[in-house]
Design a protein around this motif. Structure first.
Motif, PDB file in Angstrom:
ATOM      1  N   PRO A   1       0.820  -1.352   0.168  1.00  0.00           N
ATOM      2  CA  PRO A   1      -0.137   0.023   0.147  1.00  0.00           C
ATOM      3  C   PRO A   1       0.975   1.283   0.021  1.00  0.00           C
ATOM      4  O   PRO A   1       0.177   2.449  -0.415  1.00  0.00           O
ATOM      5  N   ASP A   2       2.351   1.181   0.270  1.00  0.00           N
ATOM      6  CA  ASP A   2       2.925   2.248   0.162  1.00  0.00           C
ATOM      7  C   ASP A   2       2.757   3.049  -1.101  1.00  0.00           C
ATOM      8  O   ASP A   2       3.116   2.457  -2.200  1.00  0.00           O
ATOM      9  N   TYR A   3       2.605   4.488  -0.973  1.00  0.00           N
ATOM     10  CA  TYR A   3       2.514   5.425  -2.313  1.00  0.00           C
ATOM     11  C   TYR A   3       3.739   5.520  -2.975  1.00  0.00           C
ATOM     12  O   TYR A   3       3.858   5.548  -4.275  1.00  0.00           O
ATOM     13  N   ASN A   4       4.934   5.318  -2.057  1.00  0.00           N
ATOM     14  CA  ASN A   4       6.305   5.619  -2.951  1.00  0.00           C
ATOM     15  C   ASN A   4       6.408   4.269  -3.824  1.00  0.00           C
ATOM     16  O   ASN A   4       7.020   4.357  -5.013  1.00  0.00           O
ATOM     17  N   LYS A   5       6.027   3.222  -3.070  1.00  0.00           N
ATOM     18  CA  LYS A   5       6.453   1.861  -3.830  1.00  0.00           C
ATOM     19  C   LYS A   5       5.558   2.055  -5.102  1.00  0.00           C
ATOM     20  O   LYS A   5       5.942   1.412  -6.215  1.00  0.00           O
ATOM     21  N   TYR A   6       4.293   2.274  -4.983  1.00  0.00           N
ATOM     22  CA  TYR A   6       3.459   2.337  -6.222  1.00  0.00           C
ATOM     23  C   TYR A   6       3.980   3.154  -7.188  1.00  0.00           C
ATOM     24  O   TYR A   6       3.999   2.781  -8.348  1.00  0.00           O
ATOM     25  N   MET A   7       4.695   4.468  -6.958  1.00  0.00           N
ATOM     26  CA  MET A   7       5.271   5.362  -7.818  1.00  0.00           C
ATOM     27  C   MET A   7       6.365   4.605  -8.517  1.00  0.00           C
ATOM     28  O   MET A   7       6.729   5.007  -9.883  1.00  0.00           O
ATOM     29  N   ASP A   8       7.396   3.958  -7.583  1.00  0.00           N
ATOM     30  CA  ASP A   8       8.219   3.348  -8.324  1.00  0.00           C
ATOM     31  C   ASP A   8       8.061   2.230  -9.102  1.00  0.00           C
ATOM     32  O   ASP A   8       8.555   2.124 -10.336  1.00  0.00           O
ATOM     33  N   ILE A   9       6.997   1.540  -9.076  1.00  0.00           N
ATOM     34  CA  ILE A   9       6.218   0.417  -9.881  1.00  0.00           C
ATOM     35  C   ILE A   9       5.827   1.037 -11.153  1.00  0.00           C
ATOM     36  O   ILE A   9       6.199   0.564 -12.301  1.00  0.00           O
ATOM     37  N   GLN A  10       5.109   2.183 -10.906  1.00  0.00           N
ATOM     38  CA  GLN A  10       4.577   2.640 -12.220  1.00  0.00           C
ATOM     39  C   GLN A  10       5.665   3.567 -13.046  1.00  0.00           C
ATOM     40  O   GLN A  10       5.541   3.007 -14.184  1.00  0.00           O
ATOM     41  N   GLN A  11       6.764   3.795 -12.585  1.00  0.00           N
ATOM     42  CA  GLN A  11       7.917   4.230 -13.185  1.00  0.00           C
ATOM     43  C   GLN A  11       8.342   3.381 -14.119  1.00  0.00           C
ATOM     44  O   GLN A  11       8.982   3.341 -15.402  1.00  0.00           O
ATOM     45  N   GLU A  12       8.580   2.132 -13.388  1.00  0.00           N
ATOM     46  CA  GLU A  12       9.344   1.078 -14.231  1.00  0.00           C
ATOM     47  C   GLU A  12       8.555   0.411 -15.198  1.00  0.00           C
ATOM     48  O   GLU A  12       8.802   0.133 -16.373  1.00  0.00           O
ATOM     49  N   ILE A  13       7.206   0.589 -15.019  1.00  0.00           N
ATOM     50  CA  ILE A  13       6.251  -0.066 -16.026  1.00  0.00           C
ATOM     51  C   ILE A  13       6.244   0.847 -17.221  1.00  0.00           C
ATOM     52  O   ILE A  13       6.329   0.625 -18.365  1.00  0.00           O
ATOM     53  N   ASN A  14       6.295   2.278 -16.938  1.00  0.00           N
ATOM     54  CA  ASN A  14       6.373   3.559 -18.167  1.00  0.00           C
ATOM     55  C   ASN A  14       7.573   3.221 -18.797  1.00  0.00           C
ATOM     56  O   ASN A  14       7.410   3.215 -20.021  1.00  0.00           O
ATOM     57  N   LEU A  15       8.662   3.097 -18.156  1.00  0.00           N
ATOM     58  CA  LEU A  15      10.079   2.985 -18.915  1.00  0.00           C
ATOM     59  C   LEU A  15      10.073   1.657 -19.829  1.00  0.00           C
ATOM     60  O   LEU A  15      10.433   1.708 -20.780  1.00  0.00           O
ATOM     61  N   ALA A  16       9.742   0.586 -19.069  1.00  0.00           N
ATOM     62  CA  ALA A  16       9.622  -0.762 -19.906  1.00  0.00           C
ATOM     63  C   ALA A  16       8.663  -0.587 -20.968  1.00  0.00           C
ATOM     64  O   ALA A  16       9.008  -1.023 -22.268  1.00  0.00           O
ATOM     65  N   LEU A  17       7.589   0.096 -20.879  1.00  0.00           N
ATOM     66  CA  LEU A  17       6.500   0.122 -21.957  1.00  0.00           C
ATOM     67  C   LEU A  17       7.105   1.063 -23.097  1.00  0.00           C
ATOM     68  O   LEU A  17       7.100   0.803 -24.239  1.00  0.00           O
ATOM     69  N   LEU A  18       7.542   2.140 -22.738  1.00  0.00           N
ATOM     70  CA  LEU A  18       8.168   3.077 -23.915  1.00  0.00           C
ATOM     71  C   LEU A  18       9.346   2.494 -24.503  1.00  0.00           C
ATOM     72  O   LEU A  18       9.439   2.579 -25.687  1.00  0.00           O
TER      73      LEU A  18
END
Length: 346
Positions: free
Chosen positions: A292-309
């Motif tokens: 549930p940690d918000y910082n963890k969520y943002m880290d994961i979303q960043q990894e997904i964005n970079l991998a998708l790009l």
């Protein structure tokens, strides 16, 4: 006067001597409960010493029976009041120490300590008042019976304050949140910092303290993000309208592979070609962050964005951006230009 000054000087010297001895023992670390004794000594103020010295001086004077009785009452009021102040100081120190300790390990227990401190103070001062009245010659039974009628009038006069106090009891017992939880109340959000008798205080993300009345707080919709077990995330992206059918079909599978990677603490839910937008072909993705940690969520979303790009660029695909295509009929354009030129010549 001599007795007054002698007693006052003796009490002040005794306090200074005891304070020095406590400081010495504290440096040696020999007394486990030394902190409470220090608080009692430091909490004994000059007015108490002056009152004791004054009463001691008056006791040396020849008084009438009526004056003796009033002197006796003054002794009772002074001593009982000071004992109650000492007890109140001990409760405050004990609650604060336990609060600071449990705030890190047991936030729910820290919230209960506020209620325990309130109950302890009520019992202490009620007992002190009853002892004082009993020694002053009042009928305690009659007073306690009359409190039922007087309590109704007092309750009506201070119903808002009592409402906040009962709300604090409800918060402590029901625990919709505890100290350290991150909550959202209407448009306000922050970390619970303190739960008092009348107010609850939040520390907002921007740093300021937000104070709520306990009664008004419980009337609001409270979202407790600290108790979130997992976080549902929905995000969208678009590809240009001229993207091939084959690539459109491959994109959801690519997103699934990225989110399902072992190094991401996430659970894939779905990815679909959602529809047609003004700027491109819309894709919608839903996944769950298992922390549930918000910082963890943002880290994961960043990894997904970079991998998708990176995956899109590897296939020579680009994300869509707002564009406008203007089509002009050639015949109408020529007539409009000719008409404008004739007007210009004329």
């Amino acid at each position: 006067m001599i007795v007054l000054l002698a007693v006052l000087s003796g009490l002040l010297l005794l306090k200074a001597f005891v304070a020095r001895q406590l400081q010495r023992l504290g440096q040696a670390g020999r007394v486990p409960f030394l902190h409470y004794i220090e608080q009692l000594v430091s909490g004994t103020r000059l007015p108490f010493f002056v009152g004791i010295a004054l009463l001691a001086g008056v006791s040396q004077i020849q008084l009438s029976p009526s004056q003796e009785r009033w002197l006796h009452y003054a002794w009772i009021v002074t001593l009982v009041s000071q004992i109650a102040l000492w007890g109140n100081r001990i409760i405050s120190v004990a609650v604060k120490g336990a609060f600071d300790q449990q705030r890190k390990t047991d936030p729910a227990g820290a919230t209960h300590l506020m209620l325990a401190g309130l109950v302890g103070r009520i019992i202490l001062w009620s007992t002190a008042a009853l002892v004082m009245l009993d020694n002053l010659g009042f009928n305690i039974t009659t007073i306690v019976a009359s409190l039922g009628i007087g309590g109704i009038a007092v309750a009506l006069a201070v119903q808002n304050i009592l409402g906040d106090i009962f709300s604090s009891v409800s918060i402590a017992m029901d625990k919709p949140f505890v100290i350290g939880d991150f909550i959202v109340v209407d448009s306000y959000l922050g970390t619970v910092e303190y739960v008092g008798l009348k107010t609850t205080r939040l520390r907002s993300l921007s740093g300021e303290q937000i104070i709520f009345s306990n009664a008004e707080l419980l009337k609001s919709r409270i979202r407790n993000y600290k108790r979130m077990q997992e976080r549902r995330v929905l995000f969208e992206f678009s590809l240009p309208h001229d993207t091939s059918i084959e690539e459109i079909e491959r994109v959801p599978h690519t997103v699934r592979e990225i989110i399902s990677a072992d190094y991401l603490d996430a659970r894939f839910d779905r990815a679909h070609f959602k529809g047609y937008g003004e700027k491109g072909l819309q894709f919608e993705v839903v996944y769950y962050v298992l922390d549930p940690d918000y910082n963890k969520y943002m880290d994961i979303q960043q990894e997904i964005n970079l991998a998708l790009l990176a995956a899109l660029r590897q296939r020579n695909l680009r994300l869509a951006y707002p564009t406008r295509t203007l089509h002009i009929a050639e015949g109408e354009y020529s007539r409009s230009v000719s008409g404008a030129a004739e007007k210009l010549v004329a």
